[in-house]
Write a protein that holds these residues in place. Structure first.
Motif, PDB file in Angstrom:
ATOM      1  N   ASP A  70      14.708  -1.768 -15.932  1.00  0.00           N
ATOM      2  CA  ASP A  70      13.469  -0.992 -16.049  1.00  0.00           C
ATOM      3  C   ASP A  70      13.471  -0.226 -17.370  1.00  0.00           C
ATOM      4  N   GLU A  71      12.736  -0.724 -18.322  1.00  0.00           N
ATOM      5  CA  GLU A  71      12.632  -0.136 -19.668  1.00  0.00           C
ATOM      6  C   GLU A  71      14.009   0.177 -20.258  1.00  0.00           C
ATOM      7  N   PRO A  72      14.856  -0.837 -20.407  1.00  0.00           N
ATOM      8  CA  PRO A  72      16.238  -0.589 -20.814  1.00  0.00           C
ATOM      9  C   PRO A  72      16.405  -0.120 -22.250  1.00  0.00           C
ATOM     10  N   ASN A 127       9.331  -3.759 -20.094  1.00  0.00           N
ATOM     11  CA  ASN A 127       9.501  -3.219 -21.449  1.00  0.00           C
ATOM     12  C   ASN A 127       8.147  -3.016 -22.108  1.00  0.00           C
ATOM     13  N   HIS A 128       8.028  -1.897 -22.827  1.00  0.00           N
ATOM     14  CA  HIS A 128       6.779  -1.607 -23.539  1.00  0.00           C
ATOM     15  C   HIS A 128       6.821  -2.073 -24.993  1.00  0.00           C
ATOM     16  N   GLN A 129       8.057  -2.395 -25.480  1.00  0.00           N
ATOM     17  CA  GLN A 129       8.174  -2.666 -26.918  1.00  0.00           C
ATOM     18  C   GLN A 129       7.937  -4.157 -27.182  1.00  0.00           C
ATOM     19  N   PRO A 138      17.858   1.335 -13.153  1.00  0.00           N
ATOM     20  CA  PRO A 138      16.617   2.122 -13.170  1.00  0.00           C
ATOM     21  C   PRO A 138      16.345   2.750 -14.530  1.00  0.00           C
ATOM     22  N   GLN A 139      15.133   3.265 -14.631  1.00  0.00           N
ATOM     23  CA  GLN A 139      14.698   3.826 -15.911  1.00  0.00           C
ATOM     24  C   GLN A 139      15.479   5.097 -16.284  1.00  0.00           C
ATOM     25  N   GLU A 140      15.767   5.956 -15.280  1.00  0.00           N
ATOM     26  CA  GLU A 140      16.503   7.194 -15.597  1.00  0.00           C
ATOM     27  C   GLU A 140      17.990   6.922 -15.480  1.00  0.00           C
ATOM     28  N   GLY A 147       2.608  -3.807 -19.093  1.00  0.00           N
ATOM     29  CA  GLY A 147       1.376  -3.254 -18.516  1.00  0.00           C
ATOM     30  C   GLY A 147       1.340  -1.751 -18.721  1.00  0.00           C
ATOM     31  N   PRO A 148       0.146  -1.165 -18.594  1.00  0.00           N
ATOM     32  CA  PRO A 148       0.012   0.276 -18.832  1.00  0.00           C
ATOM     33  C   PRO A 148       0.793   1.118 -17.831  1.00  0.00           C
ATOM     34  N   SER A 149       1.003   2.392 -18.183  1.00  0.00           N
ATOM     35  CA  SER A 149       1.644   3.338 -17.267  1.00  0.00           C
ATOM     36  C   SER A 149       0.910   3.361 -15.950  1.00  0.00           C
ATOM     37  N   GLY A 150       1.680   3.350 -14.877  1.00  0.00           N
ATOM     38  CA  GLY A 150       1.070   3.441 -13.548  1.00  0.00           C
ATOM     39  C   GLY A 150       0.538   2.116 -13.025  1.00  0.00           C
ATOM     40  N   SER A 151       0.789   1.011 -13.756  1.00  0.00           N
ATOM     41  CA  SER A 151       0.225  -0.276 -13.308  1.00  0.00           C
ATOM     42  C   SER A 151       1.052  -0.917 -12.196  1.00  0.00           C
ATOM     43  N   GLY A 152       2.254  -0.380 -11.924  1.00  0.00           N
ATOM     44  CA  GLY A 152       3.029  -0.886 -10.784  1.00  0.00           C
ATOM     45  C   GLY A 152       4.303  -1.628 -11.165  1.00  0.00           C
ATOM     46  N   LYS A 153       4.740  -1.508 -12.432  1.00  0.00           N
ATOM     47  CA  LYS A 153       5.890  -2.287 -12.911  1.00  0.00           C
ATOM     48  C   LYS A 153       7.177  -1.895 -12.179  1.00  0.00           C
ATOM     49  N   THR A 154       7.451  -0.583 -12.127  1.00  0.00           N
ATOM     50  CA  THR A 154       8.669  -0.109 -11.449  1.00  0.00           C
ATOM     51  C   THR A 154       8.603  -0.431  -9.959  1.00  0.00           C
ATOM     52  N   THR A 155       7.433  -0.262  -9.382  1.00  0.00           N
ATOM     53  CA  THR A 155       7.246  -0.548  -7.955  1.00  0.00           C
ATOM     54  C   THR A 155       7.581  -2.011  -7.662  1.00  0.00           C
ATOM     55  N   SER A 165       0.853  -1.189   0.000  1.00  0.00           N
ATOM     56  CA  SER A 165       0.000   0.000   0.000  1.00  0.00           C
ATOM     57  C   SER A 165       0.889   1.239   0.000  1.00  0.00           C
ATOM     58  N   ASP A 166       0.344   2.373  -0.395  1.00  0.00           N
ATOM     59  CA  ASP A 166       1.145   3.591  -0.437  1.00  0.00           C
ATOM     60  C   ASP A 166       1.493   3.998   1.006  1.00  0.00           C
ATOM     61  N   PRO A 167       2.485   4.895   1.159  1.00  0.00           N
ATOM     62  CA  PRO A 167       2.976   5.184   2.512  1.00  0.00           C
ATOM     63  C   PRO A 167       1.877   5.656   3.472  1.00  0.00           C
ATOM     64  N   GLN A 175      -3.879   0.741  -2.595  1.00  0.00           N
ATOM     65  CA  GLN A 175      -3.151  -0.511  -2.772  1.00  0.00           C
ATOM     66  C   GLN A 175      -2.389  -0.375  -4.094  1.00  0.00           C
ATOM     67  N   LEU A 176      -1.037  -0.293  -4.040  1.00  0.00           N
ATOM     68  CA  LEU A 176      -0.256  -0.125  -5.281  1.00  0.00           C
ATOM     69  C   LEU A 176      -0.056  -1.472  -5.974  1.00  0.00           C
ATOM     70  N   LEU A 177       0.104  -2.513  -5.167  1.00  0.00           N
ATOM     71  CA  LEU A 177       0.217  -3.874  -5.713  1.00  0.00           C
ATOM     72  C   LEU A 177      -0.624  -4.801  -4.843  1.00  0.00           C
TER      73      LEU A 177
HETATM   74  N1  LIG Z   1       5.811   6.238  -2.958  1.00  0.00           N
HETATM   75  C1  LIG Z   1       4.612   6.273  -3.561  1.00  0.00           C
HETATM   76  N2  LIG Z   1       3.553   6.814  -2.931  1.00  0.00           N
HETATM   77  C2  LIG Z   1       2.347   6.827  -3.513  1.00  0.00           C
HETATM   78  N3  LIG Z   1       2.102   6.335  -4.736  1.00  0.00           N
HETATM   79  C3  LIG Z   1       3.125   5.799  -5.419  1.00  0.00           C
HETATM   80  C4  LIG Z   1       4.429   5.736  -4.873  1.00  0.00           C
HETATM   81  N4  LIG Z   1       5.249   5.154  -5.775  1.00  0.00           N
HETATM   82  C5  LIG Z   1       4.473   4.865  -6.855  1.00  0.00           C
HETATM   83  N5  LIG Z   1       3.202   5.264  -6.645  1.00  0.00           N
HETATM   84  C6  LIG Z   1       2.058   5.061  -7.555  1.00  0.00           C
HETATM   85  O1  LIG Z   1       2.016   3.670  -7.839  1.00  0.00           O
HETATM   86  C7  LIG Z   1       1.550   3.445  -9.160  1.00  0.00           C
HETATM   87  C8  LIG Z   1       2.524   2.567  -9.893  1.00  0.00           C
HETATM   88  O2  LIG Z   1       3.705   3.316 -10.209  1.00  0.00           O
HETATM   89  P1  LIG Z   1       4.884   2.669 -11.048  1.00  0.00           P
HETATM   90  O3  LIG Z   1       5.969   3.683 -11.204  1.00  0.00           O
HETATM   91  O4  LIG Z   1       5.246   1.382 -10.431  1.00  0.00           O
HETATM   92  O5  LIG Z   1       4.157   2.392 -12.442  1.00  0.00           O
HETATM   93  P2  LIG Z   1       4.739   1.836 -13.815  1.00  0.00           P
HETATM   94  O6  LIG Z   1       3.852   0.716 -14.225  1.00  0.00           O
HETATM   95  O7  LIG Z   1       6.190   1.549 -13.675  1.00  0.00           O
HETATM   96  O8  LIG Z   1       4.507   3.071 -14.785  1.00  0.00           O
HETATM   97  P3  LIG Z   1       5.333   3.618 -16.085  1.00  0.00           P
HETATM   98  O9  LIG Z   1       5.083   2.608 -17.184  1.00  0.00           O
HETATM   99  O10 LIG Z   1       4.673   4.926 -16.365  1.00  0.00           O
HETATM  100  O11 LIG Z   1       6.773   3.732 -15.694  1.00  0.00           O
HETATM  101  C9  LIG Z   1       1.367   4.831  -9.775  1.00  0.00           C
HETATM  102  O12 LIG Z   1      -0.010   5.148  -9.705  1.00  0.00           O
HETATM  103  C10 LIG Z   1       2.188   5.740  -8.893  1.00  0.00           C
HETATM  104  O13 LIG Z   1       1.650   7.035  -8.865  1.00  0.00           O
END
Ligand SMILES: Nc1ncnc2c1ncn2[C@@H]1O[C@H](COP(=O)(O)OP(=O)(O)OP(=O)(O)O)[C@@H](O)[C@H]1O
Length: 223
Positions: free
Chosen positions: A167-169, A200-202, A90-92, A43-51, A17-19, A24-26
């Motif tokens: 992460d998206e290399p 990866n998105h590609q 990482p991505q950046e 998965g789409p942007s914001g779906s939780g891949k990086t997390t 869960s978020d802080p 629920q992030l995952l």
């Molecule tokens: N520390 C945090 N506190 C609150 N929300 C967070 C935190 N870290 C990530 N999120 C949220 O969790 C969700 C998943 O983020 P994440 O970066 O994992 O997505 P992603 O699938 O990697 O997206 P992208 O493809 O755009 O990189 C997003 O809605 C983001 O705003």
């Protein structure tokens, strides 16, 4: 254990869960990765891949569920030693204020590897991804985004981790360079049993590389 069929990495009902505990992030993430696998998270942007990648090298800890690496909970490993076995690119792409040469050898210097081992790895991985000599003395302002991305990938590969998280290399690489990277990744997982978990998105690249695809949507795995 020799001949062991234990998975290298096993997530069971992982949730985060978020802080503030509001979202629920995952949720209920369960999957396993075997040695030498090449897995892709899509998965789409914001779906939780990086997390999800951050949970696996303990930049974050799950709120619920368990993550086992080599059959041990992640918390049993010292963080420094864990991050030598599980390396996240990482991505950046950041060179940490160093020249290319400095940033590439820095993690290996911290591991106190011998100079000859460091030089050998530097030559080997540079040649694998065709990094020219004249980049070595440049800093990050003197490289394009794609060039920086390539350097941070080489830095991760030089650590020769058990599990490499990418992460998206290929997001800033041209097609030829991305295909070259995919071929290198395929070869190392076959030759050295390094295991790869990549976001990866590609889709064309995902299909060329992977042995397993994990689809995330709104923090949940889709089957
Ligand atoms: N520390 C945090 N506190 C609150 N929300 C967070 C935190 N870290 C990530 N999120 C949220 O969790 C969700 C998943 O983020 P994440 O970066 O994992 O997505 P992603 O699938 O990697 O997206 P992208 O493809 O755009 O990189 C997003 O809605 C983001 O705003």
């Amino acid at each position: 254990m020799e001949g062991s069929t234990e998975p290298l990495l096993q997530l069971s009902d992982v949730g985060l869960s978020d802080p503030l505990g509001r979202h629920q992030l995952l949720e209920n993430i369960s999957f396993m990765v075997n040695k030498g696998d090449r897995c892709c998270i899509v998965g789409p942007s914001g779906s939780g891949k990086t997390t999800l990648l951050r949970l696996i090298n303990r930049l974050l800890d799950p709120t619920t569920g368990s993550i086992l690496f080599q059959s041990q909970p992640l918390s049993k490993f010292q963080v420094i030693s864990l991050r030598q076995k599980i390396v996240l690119v990482p991505q950046e792409p950041k060179l940490l204020g160093m020249t290319v040469q400095e940033t590439l050898v820095y993690p290996l210097t911290l591991q106190k590897l011998s100079q000859s081992e460091i030089n050998q790895r530097l030559d080997y991985w540079r040649s694998q991804l065709s990094i020219p000599d004249d980049w070595l003395e440049r800093n990050e302002l003197q490289l394009s985004l794609g060039q920086r991305q390539l350097i941070t990938i080489v830095r991760g590969l030089m650590m020769q981790p058990t599990l490499l998280l990418l992460d998206e290399p290929t997001s800033a690489l041209d097609r030829d360079k991305a295909l070259q990277l995919i071929e290198v990744l395929k070869t190392i997982t076959t030759d050295t049993q390094m295991t790869i978990l990549m976001v990866n998105h590609q889709l064309e690249l995902v299909e060329k590389l992977t042995t397993q695809v994990l689809k995330l949507n709104r923090g949940k795995l889709q089957t």
